[in-house]
Design an enzyme around this catalytic site. Structure first.
Site, PDB file in Angstrom:
ATOM      1  CB  SER A  23      -0.883   0.033   1.245  1.00 27.57           C
ATOM      2  OG  SER A  23      -1.821  -1.010   1.199  1.00 27.57           O
ATOM      3  NE  ARG A  27      -2.554   4.670   0.338  1.00 30.59           N
ATOM      4  CZ  ARG A  27      -3.135   3.503   0.096  1.00 30.59           C
ATOM      5  NH1 ARG A  27      -2.445   2.492  -0.404  1.00 30.59           N
ATOM      6  NH2 ARG A  27      -4.418   3.330   0.329  1.00 30.59           N
ATOM      7  N   GLY A  95      -5.822  -4.168  -7.598  1.00 30.62           N
ATOM      8  CA  GLY A  95      -6.984  -3.341  -7.275  1.00 30.62           C
ATOM      9  C   GLY A  95      -6.572  -1.972  -6.754  1.00 30.62           C
ATOM     10  CB  SER A 168     -13.147   0.651   0.568  1.00 30.83           C
ATOM     11  OG  SER A 168     -12.199   0.735  -0.483  1.00 30.83           O
ATOM     12  CG  ASP A 316      -5.263  -6.853   2.488  1.00 30.68           C
ATOM     13  OD1 ASP A 316      -6.376  -7.043   1.942  1.00 30.68           O
ATOM     14  OD2 ASP A 316      -4.568  -5.849   2.267  1.00 30.68           O
ATOM     15  NE  ARG A 388      -2.971  -9.744   0.906  1.00 33.90           N
ATOM     16  CZ  ARG A 388      -1.798  -9.124   0.884  1.00 33.90           C
ATOM     17  NH1 ARG A 388      -0.715  -9.749   1.330  1.00 33.90           N
ATOM     18  NH2 ARG A 388      -1.671  -7.899   0.416  1.00 33.90           N
TER      19      ARG A 388
HETATM   20  C1  S3P Z   1      -5.679  -1.320   0.190  1.00 32.02           C
HETATM   21  C2  S3P Z   1      -6.919  -1.343   0.781  1.00 32.02           C
HETATM   22  C3  S3P Z   1      -7.682  -2.585   1.036  1.00 32.02           C
HETATM   23  C4  S3P Z   1      -6.805  -3.824   0.926  1.00 32.02           C
HETATM   24  C5  S3P Z   1      -5.912  -3.787  -0.276  1.00 32.02           C
HETATM   25  C6  S3P Z   1      -4.996  -2.559  -0.224  1.00 32.02           C
HETATM   26  C7  S3P Z   1      -4.996  -0.032  -0.027  1.00 32.02           C
HETATM   27  O1  S3P Z   1      -8.709  -2.705   0.069  1.00 32.02           O
HETATM   28  O2  S3P Z   1      -7.607  -4.984   0.899  1.00 32.02           O
HETATM   29  O3  S3P Z   1      -5.113  -4.945  -0.345  1.00 32.02           O
HETATM   30  O4  S3P Z   1      -3.784  -0.015  -0.308  1.00 32.02           O
HETATM   31  O5  S3P Z   1      -5.661   1.016   0.091  1.00 32.02           O
HETATM   32  P1  S3P Z   1     -10.133  -1.982   0.255  1.00 32.02           P
HETATM   33  O6  S3P Z   1      -9.917  -0.542   0.198  1.00 32.02           O
HETATM   34  O7  S3P Z   1     -10.955  -2.485  -0.879  1.00 32.02           O
HETATM   35  O8  S3P Z   1     -10.648  -2.418   1.570  1.00 32.02           O
END
Ligand code: S3P
Length: 436
Positions: A23, A27, A95, A168, A316, A388
């Site tokens: 994450s 960023r 995602g 989220s 996660d 995972r």
């Molecule tokens: C993440 C947020 C989470 C997490 C993903 C990484 C992020 O997802 O499951 O692996 O980096 O902001 P959600 O925002 O869908 O909960």
């Protein structure tokens, strides 16, 4: 196809590290790219997901140097410096890339198409597109609410006052990144706190953002100043070894320099409530994020009811936590975790399927499951191409009575390059088998 074959039993020991936080790495790249000046990122995660984000910025004209020692130097192009890419941007399995970039690029009016692999193409995007459209972004997804996303140029975004309908961090961050280029002050209200890496990192890049109680607000139109970011090790990757050391006899490990952001360290709280022997050493703050070395010893685990308020902070880590539950005395009940069904795989179904194959009693529910601890047998596990799920079931072998074969593990590269080497160093007897 790559499969893991893991011998049963053994112990974990020693001091080691795991790769950088996924994450935070995403960023760091995104904010460096739109900052004024040169930023240096160390401890960057060289995983397929974060490399997909890197490729996208290169395709939009950002100069990025990337060396083998996880150092990345980004020549920021400023808020208006990105150019529209010539071809569709493919974010693979990630995602986080697609959701955060949707907000950022819609705010900047970068004409583009966002696509991904088979799993990502089927994940929900409407939750991002709706509020961005409310901000007057020119963004659309397919009729069934999935990729491809199309963004058009020429929009002028307006700030939004938004109640988060779902916990989220990807949605929250997408809107915050769009808000950087919206007219006025955007306020986002969270009913349940989610990871706040975007908020913390915007402050590192000298952008003013206020976090008061459950409301986050920022005013668009400012600039980001380049900075250096040290990425801590990923607690989501560490979680597999934390659980591994708990469930394997005679284990004692220290995982170095792990991010323990209070919205991410929930796995530690849940496991401690189950009786885990975990201690934090050498706590400090690095680049605005708390980090520590994590010591874990073999533990006598017992089942618990996991409070729903703890679910977003460990979202996660449930594949690993449910393996711990399978090795615990009694029942562990997970509820309020419906979001797990729309991750890289349907994780509720994937965890239940794998544990049942290993002889564990699982009662699957729409929003969670109840796992009754028992004796883990051997067996052949389907990872459902989810990194995972693959790593969690590899770790389960530490407490199994016969070998475990985890099928289709190539996706581990998305978040944990070098997993096999770290696992072997720590004590797992794991062999990689290629199946043609
Ligand atoms: C993440 C947020 C989470 C997490 C993903 C990484 C992020 O997802 O499951 O692996 O980096 O902001 P959600 O925002 O869908 O909960």
């Amino acid at each position: 196809m790559i499969n893991y074959r893991i011998s049963p039993g053994g112990k974990l020991s020693g001091r080691f590290s795991v790769p950088g936080d996924k994450s935070i790495s995403h960023r760091a790249l995104m904010l460096s790219a739109i900052a004024e000046g040169q930023s240096r990122i160390t401890g960057f995660l060289d995983g397929e997901d974060t490399l997909a984000t890197m490729a996208v910025f290169r395709a939009m004209g950002v100069e990025i140097q990337h060396s083998a020692d996880n150092e990345v130097i980004v020549d920021g192009v400023g808020m208006q410096g990105l150019s529209s890419p010539a071809t569709a941007l493919n974010l693979g399995n990630s995602g986080t890339s697609v959701r955060l970039l949707s907000g950022l690029l819609a705010g900047l009016g970068i004409e583009c198409e966002l696509v991904g692999d088979e799993s990502l193409m089927s994940r929900p995007m409407q939750r991002i597109v709706d509020p961005l459209q409310k901000m007057h972004a020119l963004i659309t997804c397919s009729e069934d609410g999935t990729l491809p996303i199309h963004i058009k140029g020429g929009a002028s975004l307006t700030a939004i006052d938004y109640e988060m309908p779902v916990a989220s961090a990807q949605l929250k961050s997408s809107l915050l990144l769009a808000a950087l280029n919206a007219n006025g002050r955007t306020c986002i209200h969270e009913s349940v706190a989610t990871r706040d890496h975007t908020e913390r990192m915007l402050k590192q890049f000298a952008y003013q953002i206020e976090c008061e109680g459950s409301t986050i607000s920022l005013t668009g139109g400012g600039i980001l100043k380049a900075t250096d970011i040290e990425v801590p090790a990923d607690i989501s990757s560490a979680a597999f070894f934390i659980v591994g050391a708990c469930i394997a006899d005679e284990s004692d490990i220290i995982i170095e320099n792990v991010g323990i952001n209070p919205n991410r360290d929930t796995v530690i709280h849940i496991l401690k409530a189950m009786g885990a022997n975990i201690t934090l050493l050498d706590e400090k703050v690095v680049s605005g994020e708390p980090v520590a070395d994590i010591r874990v010893k073999s533990s006598e685990l017992h089942g618990i009811e996991i409070p729903e308020s703890l679910v977003p902070g460990a979202i996660d880590e449930f594949p690993a936590i449910m393996v711990a539950a399978a090795c615990a005395e009694g029942k562990t009940r997970l509820t309020g975790a419906g979001e797990l069904r729309i991750k890289e795989s349907d994780r509720i179904a994937a965890i239940a399927n794998g544990l049942q194959i290993l002889g564990i009693d699982v009662d699957e529910q729409p929003d969670g499951m109840t796992v009754t601890g028992g004796k883990i047998a051997g067996g052949e596990i389907n990872s459902f191409t989810d990194h995972r799920i693959a790593m969690a079931f590899a770790i389960a072998a530490l407490n199994a009575s016969a070998p475990i074969m985890v099928k289709d593990c190539a996706n581990v590269e998305t978040s944990f390059p070098g997993f096999v080497a770290v696992a072997k160093t720590a004590g797992l007897d794991l062999v990689v088998e290629e199946q043609v």
